[in-house]
Design a protein around this motif. Sequence first.
Motif, short mmCIF file in Angstrom:
data_model
loop_
_atom_site.label_atom_id
_atom_site.label_comp_id
_atom_site.label_asym_id
_atom_site.label_seq_id
_atom_site.Cartn_x
_atom_site.Cartn_y
_atom_site.Cartn_z
N ILE A 3 -3.99 4.68 -6.62
CA ILE A 3 -3.33 3.59 -7.33
C ILE A 3 -3.91 3.48 -8.74
O ILE A 3 -3.22 3.26 -9.70
CB ILE A 3 -3.53 2.29 -6.54
CG1 ILE A 3 -2.68 2.39 -5.28
CG2 ILE A 3 -3.11 1.09 -7.34
CD1 ILE A 3 -2.84 1.23 -4.37
N ASP A 4 -5.22 3.67 -8.88
CA ASP A 4 -5.85 3.57 -10.19
C ASP A 4 -7.01 4.55 -10.16
O ASP A 4 -7.97 4.34 -9.47
CB ASP A 4 -6.35 2.14 -10.40
CG ASP A 4 -7.20 2.03 -11.65
OD1 ASP A 4 -7.78 0.97 -11.84
OD2 ASP A 4 -7.30 3.02 -12.41
N ALA A 125 -5.78 2.37 1.23
CA ALA A 125 -5.08 1.58 2.25
C ALA A 125 -3.61 1.95 2.32
O ALA A 125 -3.00 1.89 3.38
CB ALA A 125 -5.23 0.11 1.94
N GLN A 126 -3.05 2.36 1.18
CA GLN A 126 -1.60 2.58 1.16
C GLN A 126 -1.15 3.70 2.08
O GLN A 126 -0.01 3.74 2.49
CB GLN A 126 -1.15 2.87 -0.26
CG GLN A 126 -1.82 4.07 -0.83
CD GLN A 126 -1.29 4.36 -2.21
OE1 GLN A 126 -0.20 3.98 -2.55
NE2 GLN A 126 -2.10 5.01 -3.00
N PHE A 127 -2.08 4.62 2.42
CA PHE A 127 -1.68 5.69 3.33
C PHE A 127 -1.46 5.13 4.73
O PHE A 127 -0.69 5.67 5.52
CB PHE A 127 -2.74 6.79 3.36
CG PHE A 127 -2.83 7.53 2.05
CD1 PHE A 127 -1.68 7.83 1.34
CD2 PHE A 127 -4.06 7.89 1.53
CE1 PHE A 127 -1.75 8.49 0.13
CE2 PHE A 127 -4.13 8.56 0.32
CZ PHE A 127 -2.98 8.86 -0.39
N ALA A 128 -2.19 4.08 5.06
CA ALA A 128 -2.07 3.50 6.40
C ALA A 128 -0.99 2.43 6.44
O ALA A 128 -0.30 2.26 7.45
CB ALA A 128 -3.40 2.90 6.83
N ARG A 139 0.21 -2.64 -5.90
CA ARG A 139 0.15 -2.10 -7.27
C ARG A 139 0.20 -3.24 -8.28
O ARG A 139 -0.56 -3.27 -9.24
CB ARG A 139 1.37 -1.21 -7.53
CG ARG A 139 1.22 0.21 -7.11
CD ARG A 139 2.55 0.92 -7.42
NE ARG A 139 2.70 2.11 -6.62
CZ ARG A 139 2.14 3.27 -6.91
NH1 ARG A 139 1.39 3.40 -7.98
NH2 ARG A 139 2.32 4.31 -6.13
N GLU A 140 1.14 -4.17 -8.05
CA GLU A 140 1.31 -5.27 -9.02
C GLU A 140 0.06 -6.15 -9.06
O GLU A 140 -0.39 -6.55 -10.12
CB GLU A 140 2.52 -6.12 -8.63
CG GLU A 140 3.82 -5.41 -8.94
CD GLU A 140 5.04 -6.25 -8.53
OE1 GLU A 140 6.12 -5.68 -8.52
OE2 GLU A 140 4.86 -7.45 -8.21
N ALA A 141 -0.50 -6.43 -7.87
CA ALA A 141 -1.69 -7.29 -7.84
C ALA A 141 -2.84 -6.63 -8.56
O ALA A 141 -3.59 -7.27 -9.31
CB ALA A 141 -2.06 -7.59 -6.39
#
Length: 429
Positions: A3-4, A125-128, A139-141
């Motif tokens: 993400i970053d 976390a996004q993979f899970a 992403r926005e947060a």
Amino acid sequence: MAIDDSHSPSFFAPWPDRLRHSAIILLAAGLALCALVLLADLSPARAAAVFICIAAAALVPWRLHNAVSSREDVRAVTPVEAAAVSAVVAGMPDPAILLDRAGRVIHLNAAAAQLAPALRKNELAQFALRSPEIITALREAIATSEPRRAIYLDQGPVDRWMELIITPVPVPTLFGGTEKCMLLTFHDQTPLRRVEEMRADFVANASHELRTPLAALSGFIDTLQGPAKEDAKARERFLSIMHTQATRMARLIDDLLSLSRVELSAHVRPDACVDIVPIIRQVADGLEPLARERQVEIKIDLPAAPVTIAGDREELLRLFENLIENALKYGASGGRVIVSLSQAGEGEVRVMVRDFGPGIAPEHLPRLTERFYRVDVGDSRAQGGTGLGLSLVKHILNRHRGRLLIESVPRNGATFTACFPQTKTPVAH
Ligand code: ADP
């Protein structure tokens, strides 16, 4: 895909910085050494050796500094193996996950591990959490450092509507600083959605039930004002149908109001002590004309002594009326209905209403107490039913801390048993 990844460590990244910061020292040293080579008697080889020493000295502090900061970076990714943060996340009742600002999992509690078993510490976390809504919100947060919410459907053996709240939180690191982390908490919205759906269904059903007799009434009014204006025989017939429809509407509104009254006081248990034997007798006597009309014999088997329960008299009348009336209406073909009372050993009073009619197929039994549920809509309407009777019975029993048992053998009748907790206190008059 991170993400970053501005914080991902790289071996080459610090060198341009170090050279930029040491450039003035190296330039000054270079110029001084050149001047000494030209003006004084310094050999170029010695000058080169001195320059190398100065350059090394200028760059060494950067290496040390960088070593310290990169060590901090590593700790910042898992800023707080500190027990406190881990304990707080673990102790949250809903699923909770703490992420670093790159989106890697720092802590997660057992509920979160159950919700997304693929979540791993130190992994993104996004993979899970594969839902696009979650990834967009995350992403926005991270980009805005502002809270975000997302609602999504967790598809499993039982579908659940979950609300995710992402809150940026500054978490203290081991070195006294803070690290901007993301706290993800999940809240199960399924019960709320169900209630909302039930409310919408209820309004739709109630309006439909009212609209049908209303349409019939206005149709007959039109006919009486127009074609049947002078026809006395038709007028009599239509007025009788209109009367039936108006009665049906009145009964429906009556049932709706009773239901809402019982629901409103659902949490308040009735505190008056009442003897239910005369209440059952009164209802059975009142339904005698209907029993005669349907050619059904009501057999009452009640004890001579009073049987007291904590109850609301009006509601109990309504409850027994619904059960006995249903037995007379739907079980009429059996020719008899038995109403009996028994006291079970563990302080329970049971009132049993048994008929010998067609009974109810097993697949309908679990749904009979739902509002507006009927086995046969046409039959229920023909009998003047509203589909609310058993729902009202269930609510009244709930308020009395009792329960309803329904047993039926198709073609051999149905038995509805209202069970109440018994009281030992004397009867209030
Ligand atoms: P209604 O106003 O239609 O009678 P109820 O909630 O009292 O509504 O009953 C729901 C449905 O359960 C009825 O429409 C009927 O199909 C079925 N039912 C209730 N009691 C009996 C019974 N004793 N025998 C057979 N079916 C019954």
